[in-house]
Motif scaffolding. Structure first.
Motif, PDB file in Angstrom:
ATOM      1  N   ALA A  26     -23.333 -13.024  24.816  1.00  0.00           N
ATOM      2  CA  ALA A  26     -22.327 -12.112  24.266  1.00  0.00           C
ATOM      3  C   ALA A  26     -21.130 -12.884  23.720  1.00  0.00           C
ATOM      4  O   ALA A  26     -20.605 -12.554  22.643  1.00  0.00           O
ATOM      5  CB  ALA A  26     -21.885 -11.117  25.332  1.00  0.00           C
ATOM      6  N   LEU A  27     -20.717 -13.918  24.422  1.00  0.00           N
ATOM      7  CA  LEU A  27     -19.589 -14.727  23.943  1.00  0.00           C
ATOM      8  C   LEU A  27     -19.941 -15.476  22.661  1.00  0.00           C
ATOM      9  O   LEU A  27     -19.121 -15.557  21.730  1.00  0.00           O
ATOM     10  CB  LEU A  27     -19.138 -15.700  25.032  1.00  0.00           C
ATOM     11  CG  LEU A  27     -18.443 -15.057  26.230  1.00  0.00           C
ATOM     12  CD1 LEU A  27     -18.218 -16.089  27.325  1.00  0.00           C
ATOM     13  CD2 LEU A  27     -17.141 -14.401  25.815  1.00  0.00           C
ATOM     14  N   ARG A  28     -21.163 -16.006  22.584  1.00  0.00           N
ATOM     15  CA  ARG A  28     -21.594 -16.674  21.352  1.00  0.00           C
ATOM     16  C   ARG A  28     -21.664 -15.669  20.200  1.00  0.00           C
ATOM     17  O   ARG A  28     -21.258 -15.970  19.074  1.00  0.00           O
ATOM     18  CB  ARG A  28     -22.940 -17.362  21.541  1.00  0.00           C
ATOM     19  CG  ARG A  28     -22.817 -18.687  22.292  1.00  0.00           C
ATOM     20  CD  ARG A  28     -24.134 -19.436  22.382  1.00  0.00           C
ATOM     21  NE  ARG A  28     -24.949 -18.810  23.432  1.00  0.00           N
ATOM     22  CZ  ARG A  28     -26.141 -18.241  23.229  1.00  0.00           C
ATOM     23  NH1 ARG A  28     -26.699 -18.239  22.050  1.00  0.00           N
ATOM     24  NH2 ARG A  28     -26.791 -17.683  24.227  1.00  0.00           N
ATOM     25  N   HIS A  29     -22.163 -14.483  20.489  1.00  0.00           N
ATOM     26  CA  HIS A  29     -22.259 -13.429  19.472  1.00  0.00           C
ATOM     27  C   HIS A  29     -20.856 -13.027  19.004  1.00  0.00           C
ATOM     28  O   HIS A  29     -20.625 -12.849  17.813  1.00  0.00           O
ATOM     29  CB  HIS A  29     -23.010 -12.222  20.061  1.00  0.00           C
ATOM     30  CG  HIS A  29     -23.356 -11.169  19.081  1.00  0.00           C
ATOM     31  ND1 HIS A  29     -24.310 -11.332  18.097  1.00  0.00           N
ATOM     32  CD2 HIS A  29     -22.870  -9.919  18.926  1.00  0.00           C
ATOM     33  CE1 HIS A  29     -24.394 -10.233  17.388  1.00  0.00           C
ATOM     34  NE2 HIS A  29     -23.531  -9.355  17.869  1.00  0.00           N
ATOM     35  N   PHE A  30     -19.921 -12.929  19.948  1.00  0.00           N
ATOM     36  CA  PHE A  30     -18.539 -12.619  19.606  1.00  0.00           C
ATOM     37  C   PHE A  30     -17.926 -13.717  18.740  1.00  0.00           C
ATOM     38  O   PHE A  30     -17.209 -13.436  17.776  1.00  0.00           O
ATOM     39  CB  PHE A  30     -17.703 -12.415  20.871  1.00  0.00           C
ATOM     40  CG  PHE A  30     -16.288 -12.031  20.583  1.00  0.00           C
ATOM     41  CD1 PHE A  30     -15.964 -10.732  20.245  1.00  0.00           C
ATOM     42  CD2 PHE A  30     -15.275 -12.974  20.636  1.00  0.00           C
ATOM     43  CE1 PHE A  30     -14.653 -10.378  19.960  1.00  0.00           C
ATOM     44  CE2 PHE A  30     -13.967 -12.637  20.354  1.00  0.00           C
ATOM     45  CZ  PHE A  30     -13.650 -11.320  20.015  1.00  0.00           C
ATOM     46  N   ALA A  31     -18.223 -14.963  19.068  1.00  0.00           N
ATOM     47  CA  ALA A  31     -17.699 -16.083  18.279  1.00  0.00           C
ATOM     48  C   ALA A  31     -18.205 -16.022  16.841  1.00  0.00           C
ATOM     49  O   ALA A  31     -17.481 -16.372  15.908  1.00  0.00           O
ATOM     50  CB  ALA A  31     -18.099 -17.414  18.921  1.00  0.00           C
ATOM     51  N   GLU A  32     -19.424 -15.544  16.672  1.00  0.00           N
ATOM     52  CA  GLU A  32     -20.006 -15.445  15.330  1.00  0.00           C
ATOM     53  C   GLU A  32     -19.511 -14.221  14.553  1.00  0.00           C
ATOM     54  O   GLU A  32     -19.277 -14.301  13.357  1.00  0.00           O
ATOM     55  CB  GLU A  32     -21.528 -15.380  15.449  1.00  0.00           C
ATOM     56  CG  GLU A  32     -22.241 -15.362  14.119  1.00  0.00           C
ATOM     57  CD  GLU A  32     -23.750 -15.355  14.255  1.00  0.00           C
ATOM     58  OE1 GLU A  32     -24.399 -14.929  13.293  1.00  0.00           O
ATOM     59  OE2 GLU A  32     -24.268 -15.743  15.320  1.00  0.00           O
ATOM     60  N   HIS A  33     -19.332 -13.098  15.243  1.00  0.00           N
ATOM     61  CA  HIS A  33     -19.038 -11.832  14.557  1.00  0.00           C
ATOM     62  C   HIS A  33     -17.625 -11.306  14.774  1.00  0.00           C
ATOM     63  O   HIS A  33     -17.254 -10.297  14.170  1.00  0.00           O
ATOM     64  CB  HIS A  33     -20.036 -10.754  14.989  1.00  0.00           C
ATOM     65  CG  HIS A  33     -21.432 -11.057  14.584  1.00  0.00           C
ATOM     66  ND1 HIS A  33     -21.914 -10.798  13.315  1.00  0.00           N
ATOM     67  CD2 HIS A  33     -22.456 -11.621  15.267  1.00  0.00           C
ATOM     68  CE1 HIS A  33     -23.177 -11.166  13.247  1.00  0.00           C
ATOM     69  NE2 HIS A  33     -23.527 -11.680  14.413  1.00  0.00           N
ATOM     70  N   GLY A  34     -16.862 -11.934  15.651  1.00  0.00           N
ATOM     71  CA  GLY A  34     -15.494 -11.487  15.894  1.00  0.00           C
ATOM     72  C   GLY A  34     -15.434 -10.078  16.450  1.00  0.00           C
ATOM     73  O   GLY A  34     -16.294  -9.669  17.233  1.00  0.00           O
TER      74      GLY A  34
END
Length: 84
Positions: A26-34
């Motif tokens: 989820a954190l990696r996904h957040f880093a990619e998509h804000g």
């Protein structure tokens, strides 16, 4: 005398069953998509659902739930089999 210290931090997700693997994803996904990360995860979950890919649906729903519990609940409502 002062108040007793709280045993867990208020933002500790451990009691909700979020695994380290899911939290990391989820954190990696957040880093990619804000700020749009939860919506992007929702779209992936819905696409997997309609493609009949239950494993991917569960994964992306978990990512969405980690980022935005309410949005994930709406995905679950929208993809729940209809009775009637």
């Amino acid at each position: 005398m002062g108040k007793r210290a709280v045993a867990r931090a208020a933002n500790d997700n451990g009691e909700h069953g979020t695994s380290d693997l899911m939290l990391n994803a989820a954190l990696r996904h957040f880093a990619e998509h804000g700020l749009g990360a939860a919506r992007a995860a929702r779209e992936k979950a819905e696409a997997a659902f309609f493609a009949g890919d239950r494993e991917s649906y569960d994964w992306w729903l978990g990512v969405c739930r980690t980022l935005d519990r309410r949005l994930a609940a709406s995905v679950e409502r929208d993809t729940r089999p209809r009775r009637g």
